[in-house]
Design a protein around this motif. Structure first.
Motif, PDB file in Angstrom:
ATOM      1  N   ALA A 416      -4.852  -2.855  -8.111  1.00  0.00           N
ATOM      2  CA  ALA A 416      -3.876  -2.501  -9.144  1.00  0.00           C
ATOM      3  C   ALA A 416      -4.513  -1.740 -10.296  1.00  0.00           C
ATOM      4  CB  ALA A 416      -3.167  -3.749  -9.654  1.00  0.00           C
ATOM      5  N   ILE A 417      -5.737  -2.127 -10.689  1.00  0.00           N
ATOM      6  CA  ILE A 417      -6.338  -1.527 -11.892  1.00  0.00           C
ATOM      7  C   ILE A 417      -7.290  -0.378 -11.547  1.00  0.00           C
ATOM      8  CG2 ILE A 417      -6.190  -3.707 -13.126  1.00  0.00           C
ATOM      9  CD1 ILE A 417      -9.181  -4.073 -12.721  1.00  0.00           C
ATOM     10  N   ASP A 418      -7.414  -0.029 -10.257  1.00  0.00           N
ATOM     11  CA  ASP A 418      -8.282   1.082  -9.874  1.00  0.00           C
ATOM     12  C   ASP A 418      -7.542   2.403 -10.142  1.00  0.00           C
ATOM     13  OD1 ASP A 418     -10.097   2.804  -8.878  1.00  0.00           O
ATOM     14  OD2 ASP A 418      -9.992   2.110  -6.793  1.00  0.00           O
ATOM     15  N   PRO A 419      -7.959   3.222 -11.133  1.00  0.00           N
ATOM     16  CA  PRO A 419      -7.222   4.457 -11.472  1.00  0.00           C
ATOM     17  C   PRO A 419      -7.552   5.614 -10.542  1.00  0.00           C
ATOM     18  CG  PRO A 419      -9.089   4.215 -12.956  1.00  0.00           C
ATOM     19  CD  PRO A 419      -9.094   3.000 -12.059  1.00  0.00           C
ATOM     20  N   LYS A 420      -8.571   5.492  -9.687  1.00  0.00           N
ATOM     21  CA  LYS A 420      -9.013   6.613  -8.869  1.00  0.00           C
ATOM     22  C   LYS A 420      -8.267   6.703  -7.554  1.00  0.00           C
ATOM     23  CE  LYS A 420     -13.705   6.554 -10.747  1.00  0.00           C
ATOM     24  NZ  LYS A 420     -15.145   6.442 -10.437  1.00  0.00           N
ATOM     25  N   ARG A 421      -7.559   5.668  -7.199  1.00  0.00           N
ATOM     26  CA  ARG A 421      -6.877   5.664  -5.906  1.00  0.00           C
ATOM     27  C   ARG A 421      -5.383   5.526  -6.106  1.00  0.00           C
ATOM     28  NH1 ARG A 421      -9.084   2.061  -1.296  1.00  0.00           N
ATOM     29  NH2 ARG A 421      -7.834   3.614  -0.207  1.00  0.00           N
ATOM     30  N   GLU A 422      -4.698   6.650  -6.108  1.00  0.00           N
ATOM     31  CA  GLU A 422      -3.241   6.634  -6.208  1.00  0.00           C
ATOM     32  C   GLU A 422      -2.611   6.558  -4.833  1.00  0.00           C
ATOM     33  OE1 GLU A 422      -1.233   6.471  -8.771  1.00  0.00           O
ATOM     34  OE2 GLU A 422      -2.880   6.383 -10.196  1.00  0.00           O
ATOM     35  N   MET A 423      -3.322   7.083  -3.818  1.00  0.00           N
ATOM     36  CA  MET A 423      -2.805   7.070  -2.455  1.00  0.00           C
ATOM     37  C   MET A 423      -3.688   6.158  -1.604  1.00  0.00           C
ATOM     38  SD  MET A 423      -0.213   9.213  -2.386  1.00  0.00           S
ATOM     39  CE  MET A 423       0.007   9.710  -0.682  1.00  0.00           C
ATOM     40  N   ILE A 424      -3.026   5.264  -0.821  1.00  0.00           N
ATOM     41  CA  ILE A 424      -3.738   4.378   0.095  1.00  0.00           C
ATOM     42  C   ILE A 424      -3.030   4.442   1.437  1.00  0.00           C
ATOM     43  CG2 ILE A 424      -4.511   2.835  -1.745  1.00  0.00           C
ATOM     44  CD1 ILE A 424      -2.291   0.909  -0.941  1.00  0.00           C
ATOM     45  N   THR A 425      -3.642   3.886   2.482  1.00  0.00           N
ATOM     46  CA  THR A 425      -3.031   3.902   3.804  1.00  0.00           C
ATOM     47  C   THR A 425      -2.007   2.785   3.918  1.00  0.00           C
ATOM     48  OG1 THR A 425      -4.723   2.471   4.740  1.00  0.00           O
ATOM     49  CG2 THR A 425      -5.139   4.848   4.797  1.00  0.00           C
ATOM     50  N   VAL A 426      -1.139   2.922   4.918  1.00  0.00           N
ATOM     51  CA  VAL A 426      -0.165   1.864   5.204  1.00  0.00           C
ATOM     52  C   VAL A 426      -0.895   0.564   5.515  1.00  0.00           C
ATOM     53  CG1 VAL A 426       1.632   1.119   6.806  1.00  0.00           C
ATOM     54  CG2 VAL A 426       1.563   3.510   6.022  1.00  0.00           C
ATOM     55  N   ARG A 427      -2.024   0.682   6.225  1.00  0.00           N
ATOM     56  CA  ARG A 427      -2.818  -0.494   6.572  1.00  0.00           C
ATOM     57  C   ARG A 427      -3.271  -1.220   5.305  1.00  0.00           C
ATOM     58  NH1 ARG A 427      -5.327  -0.731  11.358  1.00  0.00           N
ATOM     59  NH2 ARG A 427      -5.403   1.544  11.452  1.00  0.00           N
ATOM     60  N   GLU A 428      -3.769  -0.453   4.311  1.00  0.00           N
ATOM     61  CA  GLU A 428      -4.247  -1.067   3.068  1.00  0.00           C
ATOM     62  C   GLU A 428      -3.091  -1.667   2.270  1.00  0.00           C
ATOM     63  OE1 GLU A 428      -8.160   1.560   1.892  1.00  0.00           O
ATOM     64  OE2 GLU A 428      -6.192   2.499   1.683  1.00  0.00           O
ATOM     65  N   GLU A 429      -1.925  -1.030   2.292  1.00  0.00           N
ATOM     66  CA  GLU A 429      -0.777  -1.586   1.583  1.00  0.00           C
ATOM     67  C   GLU A 429      -0.336  -2.901   2.221  1.00  0.00           C
ATOM     68  OE1 GLU A 429       2.341  -1.598  -1.365  1.00  0.00           O
ATOM     69  OE2 GLU A 429       0.411  -0.581  -1.195  1.00  0.00           O
ATOM     70  N   LEU A 430      -0.395  -2.959   3.556  1.00  0.00           N
ATOM     71  CA  LEU A 430      -0.030  -4.209   4.244  1.00  0.00           C
ATOM     72  C   LEU A 430      -1.038  -5.311   3.942  1.00  0.00           C
ATOM     73  CD1 LEU A 430       1.231  -2.859   7.698  1.00  0.00           C
ATOM     74  CD2 LEU A 430       2.596  -3.695   5.764  1.00  0.00           C
ATOM     75  N   GLU A 431      -2.315  -4.939   3.772  1.00  0.00           N
ATOM     76  CA  GLU A 431      -3.311  -5.937   3.373  1.00  0.00           C
ATOM     77  C   GLU A 431      -2.985  -6.496   1.996  1.00  0.00           C
ATOM     78  OE1 GLU A 431      -7.030  -3.962   3.601  1.00  0.00           O
ATOM     79  OE2 GLU A 431      -7.124  -3.964   5.809  1.00  0.00           O
ATOM     80  N   GLN A 432      -2.518  -5.628   1.090  1.00  0.00           N
ATOM     81  CA  GLN A 432      -2.101  -6.096  -0.228  1.00  0.00           C
ATOM     82  C   GLN A 432      -0.923  -7.060  -0.104  1.00  0.00           C
ATOM     83  OE1 GLN A 432      -4.750  -5.416  -2.067  1.00  0.00           O
ATOM     84  NE2 GLN A 432      -3.468  -4.688  -3.773  1.00  0.00           N
ATOM     85  N   VAL A 433       0.016  -6.702   0.771  1.00  0.00           N
ATOM     86  CA  VAL A 433       1.167  -7.591   0.988  1.00  0.00           C
ATOM     87  C   VAL A 433       0.689  -8.944   1.515  1.00  0.00           C
ATOM     88  CG1 VAL A 433       3.262  -7.935   2.362  1.00  0.00           C
ATOM     89  CG2 VAL A 433       2.765  -5.682   1.333  1.00  0.00           C
ATOM     90  N   ASN A 434      -0.260  -8.928   2.446  1.00  0.00           N
ATOM     91  CA  ASN A 434      -0.780 -10.160   3.037  1.00  0.00           C
ATOM     92  C   ASN A 434      -1.441 -11.030   1.977  1.00  0.00           C
ATOM     93  OD1 ASN A 434      -1.480 -11.953   5.245  1.00  0.00           O
ATOM     94  ND2 ASN A 434      -3.569 -11.126   5.067  1.00  0.00           N
ATOM     95  N   ARG A 435      -2.223 -10.392   1.057  1.00  0.00           N
ATOM     96  CA  ARG A 435      -2.867 -11.155  -0.010  1.00  0.00           C
ATOM     97  C   ARG A 435      -1.817 -11.790  -0.928  1.00  0.00           C
ATOM     98  NH1 ARG A 435      -6.166  -6.296  -0.008  1.00  0.00           N
ATOM     99  NH2 ARG A 435      -8.162  -6.733   1.043  1.00  0.00           N
ATOM    100  N   TYR A 436      -0.779 -10.997  -1.238  1.00  0.00           N
ATOM    101  CA  TYR A 436       0.262 -11.538  -2.103  1.00  0.00           C
ATOM    102  C   TYR A 436       0.965 -12.726  -1.429  1.00  0.00           C
ATOM    103  CZ  TYR A 436       4.602 -11.988  -4.666  1.00  0.00           C
ATOM    104  OH  TYR A 436       5.660 -12.485  -5.379  1.00  0.00           O
ATOM    105  N   VAL A 437       1.248 -12.584  -0.119  1.00  0.00           N
ATOM    106  CA  VAL A 437       1.936 -13.675   0.607  1.00  0.00           C
ATOM    107  C   VAL A 437       1.064 -14.921   0.641  1.00  0.00           C
ATOM    108  CG1 VAL A 437       2.814 -14.381   2.869  1.00  0.00           C
ATOM    109  CG2 VAL A 437       3.349 -12.097   1.961  1.00  0.00           C
ATOM    110  N   ARG A 438      -0.245 -14.763   0.796  1.00  0.00           N
ATOM    111  CA  ARG A 438      -1.152 -15.920   0.816  1.00  0.00           C
ATOM    112  C   ARG A 438      -1.096 -16.667  -0.509  1.00  0.00           C
ATOM    113  NH1 ARG A 438      -6.606 -13.230   2.592  1.00  0.00           N
ATOM    114  NH2 ARG A 438      -7.459 -15.213   1.796  1.00  0.00           N
TER     115      ARG A 438
END
Length: 587
Positions: A416-438
């Motif tokens: 969330a606080i990394d300003p250098k990465r505005e675009m990520i892969t679908v895989r990385e977004e799903l990993e974020q979703v998985n962390r949030y669900v955990r």
């Protein structure tokens, strides 16, 4: 000329000067042509009049000759056998010469009448004169036997002109009647010099000069080729004009041929003399041109000064503005184009000052916001470091649930606080979703199931970060979190053709009423996101997608009260090799 006043002055001056010069040249040229035509007409009329006078004199002289050659007295005297000196010869000679004298009386243009017979028979009036050789040549001329008038020029006798008629008896030539014209006759008849320097020449059919205003040329032959060409070009009874160059002077030459005598009269008038009056008019025109041009230039200076006065005022005001005097305004009160331009400039400067004022306010607010953002940035980093400490302590104390939650939260915050990465892969977004669900699993005690179905082909597609996780968060907190029953949040990601990507999040929670769904993205509506908790709302995601990809892409919500809610995202498919372009596209 760099100034408008100078350009106007030059344009006015050149236009007027050109116009006046054109008019002056046209007037001069037209006047010169009129004068030349009038001169040609006048000279032609004068020559025709001279030819008429000469014709009248020749006809009267011919009538005298006719009267002489038909008189029996003449015939008898020429055929008489009286020998000189005898009384009969003297008596006969006196009677004939008295008759000839009576015929020549009152004819001042007749110089002498001579009747010549065979041998030494000669009768004459006045003093005997003549060229015996020339008279002898007349006897040898076969044309002289024709019973008609013969107008002959004798160059040997100072240019003497004579009329000759044969005296015939029974068809035989017995004598000649010779009438000599006065030597001044031609000069008196053709002395038609209309202007100073005019040259007049009379030429017979053989090219001999019968008369010339330059007396030394009389009796000679015409040698000038230009005059010969002009004389040969004119037809009997007509006139022809041309311009000749002779002795470094230009002449208007008028040639006229007499139908009666066959002589050609050439009159040459110097163009400098002929057009002297036109040149005077030309000088007057040039003087008037200079005066008019001076007046026009003075008027143009005044008008251009008046017209450019307001332009200079406007220029001075603009110059002051360029130097930093933003309150400078031109004092122009005209209703013309310059006045309108001045009003537009004043309006533009007023608007510019307002914009500058707003910019100063915005800069001040921006500096304050940057200061606040700097302060706010300290908190996530402090929290991030604190969570690392908690995770470390949980690991030491073997509290796996706390270590799992803090670890997942650390990864969420790192993305969330990394300003250098505005675009990520679908895989990385799903990993974020998985962390949030955990993390949420400990809150909802596993009563909410999250099902993910994503095509392998789209897992490496690039998407803006934090567009799926906030929707899952909304579904769990607002769709299922407000009830105690179990529920499911399903995530489906697939390619919609070769160019589009679909991301669909559906929950079977409380749904959204149709009336509230219509106003879901209204400003200040808390149901569109976690405004109370500081999260990222659906309206934020929708705006981000529209700004990044345009109207064909974005977010759609479908819901039915107490049954389901579906959030559908449509974005372009962007692969890793297009990551740089995507980053530039998103700014």
């Amino acid at each position: 000329m760099k100034t408008i006043q100078g350009k106007m002055f030059t344009a006015f001056g050149l236009t007027i000067l050109f116009s006046i010069l054109v008019i002056a040249y046209s007037s001069y040229y037209s006047s010169a042509r009129v004068i030349e035509r009038n001169a040609t007409t006048y000279i032609s009329d004068r020559i025709q009049g001279a030819n008429t006078n000469l014709q009248s004199m020749v006809e009267e002289t011919d009538n005298i000759a006719k009267s002489i050659v038909i008189r029996d007295l003449i015939h008898q005297s020429l055929l008489s056998h009286a020998e000189a000196p005898s009384l009969e010869w003297f008596q006969q000679k006196k009677v004939v010469e008295d008759f000839l004298a009576s015929m020549a009386a009152f004819k001042n243009y007749v110089r002498q009448i001579t009747v010549v017979g065979q041998g030494d028979v000669v009768f004459y009036t006045g003093y005997r004169a003549g060229n015996s050789e020339f008279i002898a040549s007349l006897w040898q001329d076969p044309l002289i036997r024709e019973n008609r008038r013969h107008l002959i020029f004798d160059p040997s006798g100072n240019g003497k002109i004579m009329l000759v008629r044969p005296v015939l008896s029974n068809g035989s030539l017995i004598g000649l009647c010779i009438i000599d014209f006065d030597l001044n006759l031609i000069r008196q008849v053709y002395e038609i010099e209309p202007l100073a320097g005019t040259l007049v020449a009379v030429v017979d059919e053989n090219g001999s000069i019968l008369y010339d205003s330059r007396s030394e040329r009389i009796g000679s032959r015409l040698e000038d080729q230009q005059m010969l060409a002009l004389a040969s070009a004119v037809q009997p009874g007509t006139s022809k004009s041309s311009k000749l160059q002779m002795d470094n002077r230009s002449y208007l030459a008028v040639s006229t041929r007499s139908t009666y005598t066959g002589w050609t009269t050439i009159t040459m008038v110097p163009l400098s003399v002929l057009l002297s009056e036109v040149k005077g008019i030309g000088s007057q025109i040039l003087t008037m041109t200079a005066v008019v041009l001076a007046v026009v230039l003075m008027v143009s200076i005044f008008l251009s000064k008046q017209m450019t006065k307001n332009i200079k005022r406007l220029h001075s005001a603009m110059k002051l503005v360029r130097e930093g005097h933003m309150n400078a305004r031109p004092r122009i009160h005209n209703d013309d184009e310059i006045g309108q331009l001045s009003e537009m400039f004043v309006s533009m400067m007023d608007h510019l000052q307002e914009l500058l004022k707003k910019v100063r306010i915005q800069e001040k607010e921006k500096r304050e916001a940057e200061y606040k953002a700097l302060q706010a940035q300290i908190k996530p980093h402090f929290l991030y470091n604190t969570l690392n400490t908690i995770k470390y302590l949980a690991r030491i104390q073997h509290a796996s649930n706390i270590e799992d939650i803090s670890g997942s939260l650390i990864e969420l915050m790192r993305y969330a606080i990394d300003p250098k990465r505005e675009m990520i892969t679908v895989r990385e977004e799903l990993e974020q979703v998985n962390r949030y669900v955990r993390i949420q699993r400990y809150k909802f005690l596993d009563r909410i199931a999250v099902v993910v179905k994503a095509e392998d082909e789209v897992l490496d597609c690039l998407i803006p970060k934090l567009i799926v996780q906030p929707i899952v968060e909304n579904a769990m907190n607002h769709g299922l979190g407000t009830t105690d029953r179990e529920g499911t949040v399903s995530i489906r990601i697939y390619g919609d053709g070769p160019a589009r990507l679909k991301l669909i999040v559906t929950d079977d929670g409380v749904g959204i009423a149709s009336g509230k769904l219509e106003h879901l993205f209204d400003e200040g509506n808390d149901t569109s996101g976690f405004s109370q908790s500081g999260g990222i709302g659906l309206s934020n995601i929708s705006e981000r997608l529209k700004l990044a990809y345009g109207e064909p892409y974005g977010l759609q919500i479908y819901s039915q009260k107490d049954i389901f809610t579906t959030v559908e995202l449509t974005i372009p498919q962007v692969r890793r090799r297009m990551e740089h372009a995507a980053q530039s596209y998103l700014g």
